[in-house]
Design an enzyme around this catalytic site. Structure first.
Site, PDB file in Angstrom:
ATOM      1  CE  LYS A  95       8.779  65.635  22.872  1.00 46.42           C
ATOM      2  NZ  LYS A  95       9.792  66.696  22.985  1.00 46.42           N
ATOM      3  CD  GLU A 180      11.311  71.931   8.994  1.00 44.85           C
ATOM      4  OE1 GLU A 180      10.751  71.634  10.073  1.00 44.85           O
ATOM      5  OE2 GLU A 180      12.591  71.601   8.747  1.00 44.85           O
ATOM      6  NE  ARG A 208      14.481  74.307  11.123  1.00 45.99           N
ATOM      7  CZ  ARG A 208      14.002  73.503  11.895  1.00 45.99           C
ATOM      8  NH1 ARG A 208      13.511  72.502  11.626  1.00 45.99           N
ATOM      9  NH2 ARG A 208      14.150  73.711  13.257  1.00 45.99           N
TER      10      ARG A 208
END
Length: 469
Positions: A95, A180, A208
């Site tokens: 990242k 989630e 989700r």
């Protein structure tokens, strides 16, 4: 090894050898020995047990490859297309690759906003705090008073403004990663244990966990608080991130209560109220800065299922229309009603609905009978949302002559764009509210907007306004 195994020449040679062994005496045994030898070699050199597991399940596992090498990735995928069967390709990326300060603080620079490209210093913006920041601060204040409050996030501690809560209460903070569904089920378990779980999840990501919200929380009527961040139009992240469905898909679930604040001060009181309630409750609020209202020093409990009349009681009997705003749309409602009075002498009253479920049935029915005309506006899909709840209420009480106009997001996926622009495009603005009220109260006087759909967008596939049926 991955490059070798995906090489077309190697694949042709391997297949030719396999076919030849089929026709030779003892060839089957030779194929089994060769297969076991190959598997042993792969297990020896593969970088982790992950690849071994997938190989045992019948997948071809290739990698890891450098995900920042574009040409290598093109070659890998081109070769993988020529292979047979299911394939896993492991890609390693970093990242912030190529930017020193982003590599050093990847979470901070996931979506940093404006910053100095030379130093990485974030550019400060003046104005009120964000709704998320107000929520995060309120969580710490309330958790200091109540040791049963715990916070749950699904890899969005910074986005939901829970990083300070984590530092202050490390034993009462749970980051379950990008899961989630597990976050919701885990929260249900915590509630069963007598705690007060606050599961802060983005609107688009809560989708989700829809099944878990029903079966693991609402069926058992467990007290789980769902602060829904990034509700409504979130702008530049694109259509996958727009939080326009939560009102509709939560409102229909038994035992669930759904509310939304008109500003950041009311958000504090709604969180306090939610924590003092029983059963599941959702609290939705938008991305970005608050309205800039003064903040109360302490918390107070809001009456469940009661709206707030923003106009004077004495104005109801003379009003020609009642405009009900939900959540972030309330300031636009107030502005529209105020400007209508100044510009056109159209008398309308403004309402902060607060609750999509349960509705303030007493107030809504009173306004419907007094004015004969209702307008609702919400920053979510019109189908099945707050306005639909009002239509159902009118129908249930036989008020078929009340004119109702529902303003909301159309039946389409909302594209990329700045929230202010998107609100204008889809009619979620004070200007559009005024045009709708004018057309309902005095037909033929509206101009500049398509008031015949649930939004100003020509693409909105919705029926024209009609009397509530």
């Amino acid at each position: 090894l991955g490059k070798l195994r995906s090489d077309p020449n190697f694949l042709r040679l391997r297949n030719a050898a396999s076919q030849s062994l089929k026709h030779m005496p003892g060839g089957q045994l030779a194929r089994e020995v060769a297969g076991r030898t190959a598997r042993s070699a792969k297990e020896f050199v593969l970088p982790s047990k992950t690849g071994v597991i997938f190989e045992e399940l019948g997948f071809t596992f290739l990698g890891p490859f450098d995900g920042h090498d574009a040409q290598e990735m093109v070659d890998v995928f081109r070769k993988a297309r020529q292979m047979e069967g299911p394939i896993f390709i492991q890609v390693i990326t970093k990242k912030g690759q190529g930017c020193d300060f982003a590599e050093a603080e990847p979470t901070k620079f996931h979506g940093p906003g404006a910053y100095d490209p030379a130093t990485g210093e974030l550019k400060k913006s003046d104005g009120p705090p964000t709704f998320s920041a107000v929520f995060g601060k309120a969580m710490i204040e309330l958790a200091k008073r109540d040791p049963e409050i715990v916070a749950i996030t699904a890899a969005m501690a910074e986005g939901t403004a829970l990083t300070e809560f984590q530092k202050t209460f490390p034993d009462r903070f749970f980051d379950v990663g990008i899961a989630e569904q597990h976050a919701v089920t885990f929260s249900g378990g915590l509630a069963c244990g007598g705690l007060k779980p606050v599961a802060a999840i983005y609107s688009t990501f809560l989708q989700r966990a829809f099944d878990q919200v029903i079966h693991d929380v609402c069926v058992q009527n467990l007290h789980v608080v769902f602060p829904i961040d990034r509700a409504g139009l979130v702008g530049e992240d694109g259509h996958t991130q727009q939080g326009v469905f939560d009102i509709a898909f939560l409102r229909m679930i038994p035992n669930m209560r759904v509310m939304a604040p008109k500003d950041e001060n009311e958000l504090r009181h709604m969180l306090y109220t939610a924590l003092r309630m029983d059963g599941p409750v959702a609290l939705r609020y938008p991305r970005g800065k608050g309205v800039g209202v003064p903040m109360d020093d302490d918390f107070h409990e809001l009456p469940i299922g009661k709206a707030e009349l923003l106009s004077a009681e004495s104005e109801i009997d003379q009003a020609e229309c009642a405009v009900l705003g939900y959540g972030h749309m309330v300031p636009a409602v107030e502005q529209a009603v105020r400007e209508l009075a100044d510009e056109d002498t159209i008398r309308a009253v403004a309402v902060n609905a607060r609750w999509a479920k349960p509705l303030d049935e007493e107030m809504i029915l009173r306004l419907a009978r007094a004015t004969g005309t209702l307008v609702t506006i919400e920053d979510g899909v019109a189908a099945g949302g707050f306005g639909s709840a009002v239509a159902e209420l009118l129908h249930a009480h036989g008020l078929h002559d009340v004119r109702l106009k529902i303003i909301g997001a159309p039946d389409k996926f909302i594209e990329h764009g700045a929230p202010a622009i998107l609100r204008e495009v889809y009619g979620l603005s004070s200007g559009h509210i005024k045009e709708v009220v004018r057309e309902l109260v005095r037909p033929g006087t509206a101009s500049g907007y398509d008031v015949g759909s649930t939004s100003a967008s020509k693409d909105a596939a919705s029926p024209s306004h009609s009397r509530a049926r």
